[in-house]
Design a protein around this motif. Structure first.
Motif, PDB file in Angstrom:
ATOM      1  N   UNK A  50      12.544 122.403 109.799  1.00  0.00           N
ATOM      2  CA  UNK A  50      13.629 121.474 110.154  1.00  0.00           C
ATOM      3  C   UNK A  50      14.644 121.300 109.027  1.00  0.00           C
ATOM      4  N   UNK A  51      14.187 121.388 107.785  1.00  0.00           N
ATOM      5  CA  UNK A  51      15.123 121.316 106.661  1.00  0.00           C
ATOM      6  C   UNK A  51      16.089 122.479 106.674  1.00  0.00           C
ATOM      7  N   UNK A  52      15.595 123.673 106.974  1.00  0.00           N
ATOM      8  CA  UNK A  52      16.464 124.844 107.064  1.00  0.00           C
ATOM      9  C   UNK A  52      17.486 124.675 108.180  1.00  0.00           C
ATOM     10  N   UNK A  53      17.007 124.285 109.356  1.00  0.00           N
ATOM     11  CA  UNK A  53      17.927 124.100 110.481  1.00  0.00           C
ATOM     12  C   UNK A  53      18.937 122.988 110.206  1.00  0.00           C
ATOM     13  N   UNK A  54      18.495 121.911 109.570  1.00  0.00           N
ATOM     14  CA  UNK A  54      19.413 120.834 109.214  1.00  0.00           C
ATOM     15  C   UNK A  54      20.478 121.294 108.233  1.00  0.00           C
ATOM     16  N   UNK A  55      20.100 122.123 107.278  1.00  0.00           N
ATOM     17  CA  UNK A  55      21.066 122.649 106.319  1.00  0.00           C
ATOM     18  C   UNK A  55      22.083 123.573 106.960  1.00  0.00           C
ATOM     19  N   UNK A  56      21.630 124.398 107.893  1.00  0.00           N
ATOM     20  CA  UNK A  56      22.553 125.294 108.597  1.00  0.00           C
ATOM     21  C   UNK A  56      23.520 124.493 109.456  1.00  0.00           C
ATOM     22  N   UNK A  57      23.011 123.493 110.176  1.00  0.00           N
ATOM     23  CA  UNK A  57      23.888 122.652 111.001  1.00  0.00           C
ATOM     24  C   UNK A  57      24.871 121.889 110.121  1.00  0.00           C
ATOM     25  N   UNK A  58      24.409 121.355 109.004  1.00  0.00           N
ATOM     26  CA  UNK A  58      25.302 120.655 108.083  1.00  0.00           C
ATOM     27  C   UNK A  58      26.390 121.590 107.575  1.00  0.00           C
ATOM     28  N   UNK A  59      26.035 122.805 107.257  1.00  0.00           N
ATOM     29  CA  UNK A  59      27.011 123.776 106.779  1.00  0.00           C
ATOM     30  C   UNK A  59      28.055 124.087 107.846  1.00  0.00           C
ATOM     31  N   UNK A  60      27.619 124.229 109.084  1.00  0.00           N
ATOM     32  CA  UNK A  60      28.550 124.511 110.180  1.00  0.00           C
ATOM     33  C   UNK A  60      29.483 123.330 110.411  1.00  0.00           C
ATOM     34  N   UNK A  61      28.927 122.116 110.423  1.00  0.00           N
ATOM     35  CA  UNK A  61      29.760 120.923 110.622  1.00  0.00           C
ATOM     36  C   UNK A  61      30.745 120.765 109.484  1.00  0.00           C
ATOM     37  N   UNK A  62      30.299 120.974 108.265  1.00  0.00           N
ATOM     38  CA  UNK A  62      31.183 120.856 107.113  1.00  0.00           C
ATOM     39  C   UNK A  62      32.282 121.910 107.160  1.00  0.00           C
ATOM     40  N   UNK A  63      31.966 123.114 107.583  1.00  0.00           N
ATOM     41  CA  UNK A  63      32.967 124.172 107.683  1.00  0.00           C
ATOM     42  C   UNK A  63      33.990 123.859 108.772  1.00  0.00           C
ATOM     43  N   UNK A  64      33.534 123.295 109.882  1.00  0.00           N
ATOM     44  CA  UNK A  64      34.453 122.981 110.979  1.00  0.00           C
ATOM     45  C   UNK A  64      35.360 121.805 110.638  1.00  0.00           C
ATOM     46  N   UNK A  65      34.794 120.767 110.004  1.00  0.00           N
ATOM     47  CA  UNK A  65      35.572 119.574 109.680  1.00  0.00           C
ATOM     48  C   UNK A  65      36.528 119.813 108.517  1.00  0.00           C
ATOM     49  N   UNK A  66      36.118 120.583 107.567  1.00  0.00           N
ATOM     50  CA  UNK A  66      36.917 120.770 106.368  1.00  0.00           C
ATOM     51  C   UNK A  66      37.553 122.126 106.280  1.00  0.00           C
ATOM     52  N   UNK A  67      38.079 122.590 107.363  1.00  0.00           N
ATOM     53  CA  UNK A  67      38.628 123.940 107.406  1.00  0.00           C
ATOM     54  C   UNK A  67      39.718 124.163 106.360  1.00  0.00           C
ATOM     55  N   UNK A  68      40.649 123.245 106.255  1.00  0.00           N
ATOM     56  CA  UNK A  68      41.747 123.417 105.303  1.00  0.00           C
ATOM     57  C   UNK A  68      41.834 122.257 104.310  1.00  0.00           C
ATOM     58  N   UNK A  69      40.712 121.612 104.077  1.00  0.00           N
ATOM     59  CA  UNK A  69      40.691 120.463 103.172  1.00  0.00           C
ATOM     60  C   UNK A  69      39.762 120.745 101.997  1.00  0.00           C
ATOM     61  N   UNK A  70      40.056 120.081 100.896  1.00  0.00           N
ATOM     62  CA  UNK A  70      39.106 120.098  99.791  1.00  0.00           C
ATOM     63  C   UNK A  70      38.018 119.069 100.079  1.00  0.00           C
ATOM     64  N   UNK A  71      36.921 119.136  99.357  1.00  0.00           N
ATOM     65  CA  UNK A  71      35.798 118.240  99.606  1.00  0.00           C
ATOM     66  C   UNK A  71      36.200 116.797  99.372  1.00  0.00           C
ATOM     67  N   UNK A  72      36.997 116.518  98.348  1.00  0.00           N
ATOM     68  CA  UNK A  72      37.386 115.132  98.069  1.00  0.00           C
ATOM     69  C   UNK A  72      38.388 114.593  99.095  1.00  0.00           C
ATOM     70  N   UNK A  73      38.967 115.430  99.921  1.00  0.00           N
ATOM     71  CA  UNK A  73      39.909 114.994 100.956  1.00  0.00           C
ATOM     72  C   UNK A  73      39.228 114.741 102.294  1.00  0.00           C
ATOM     73  N   UNK A  74      37.953 115.082 102.427  1.00  0.00           N
ATOM     74  CA  UNK A  74      37.251 114.898 103.691  1.00  0.00           C
ATOM     75  C   UNK A  74      36.981 113.418 103.943  1.00  0.00           C
ATOM     76  N   UNK A  75      37.073 113.028 105.208  1.00  0.00           N
ATOM     77  CA  UNK A  75      36.812 111.656 105.607  1.00  0.00           C
ATOM     78  C   UNK A  75      35.349 111.533 106.031  1.00  0.00           C
ATOM     79  N   UNK A  76      34.770 110.376 105.797  1.00  0.00           N
ATOM     80  CA  UNK A  76      33.387 110.132 106.184  1.00  0.00           C
ATOM     81  C   UNK A  76      33.299 109.947 107.696  1.00  0.00           C
ATOM     82  N   UNK A  77      34.312 109.385 108.303  1.00  0.00           N
ATOM     83  CA  UNK A  77      34.284 109.136 109.747  1.00  0.00           C
ATOM     84  C   UNK A  77      34.925 110.240 110.524  1.00  0.00           C
TER      85      UNK A  77
END
Length: 77
Positions: A50-77
């Motif tokens: 489950x840790x592996x699957x959670x990390x892959x899902x987190x990576x996909x969500x982070x890639x989709x949400x932050x497509x053209x943003x830096x990490x410090x520009x991402x919103x929590x909501x």
């Protein structure tokens, strides 16, 4: 093609990182639940998968949400 492979590799590396972080938690749970080792489960895998699957899902969500943003520009909501 190279960009796609790079994203897949990044997702797998994030998944492995999360699996390595969750595996010791599984070992600790195994020590509490089964202190004498009578059960045949490999507790690090029970939490590692489950840790592996959670990390892959987190990576996909982070890639989709932050497509053209830096990490410090991402919103929590």
């Amino acid at each position: 093609m190279y960009r796609w492979m790079r994203r897949v590799r990044a997702a797998v590396v994030m998944g492995v990182t999360w699996a390595l972080a969750w595996a010791p938690v599984g070992v600790l749970v195994g020590l509490v639940v089964d202190p004498d080792g009578s059960l045949d489960e490999m507790w690090f895998l029970i939490f590692g998968y489950p840790g592996f699957l959670g990390g892959v899902v987190f990576s996909i969500v982070l890639a989709r949400r932050g497509r053209r943003c830096r990490v410090d520009e991402l919103s929590v909501t």
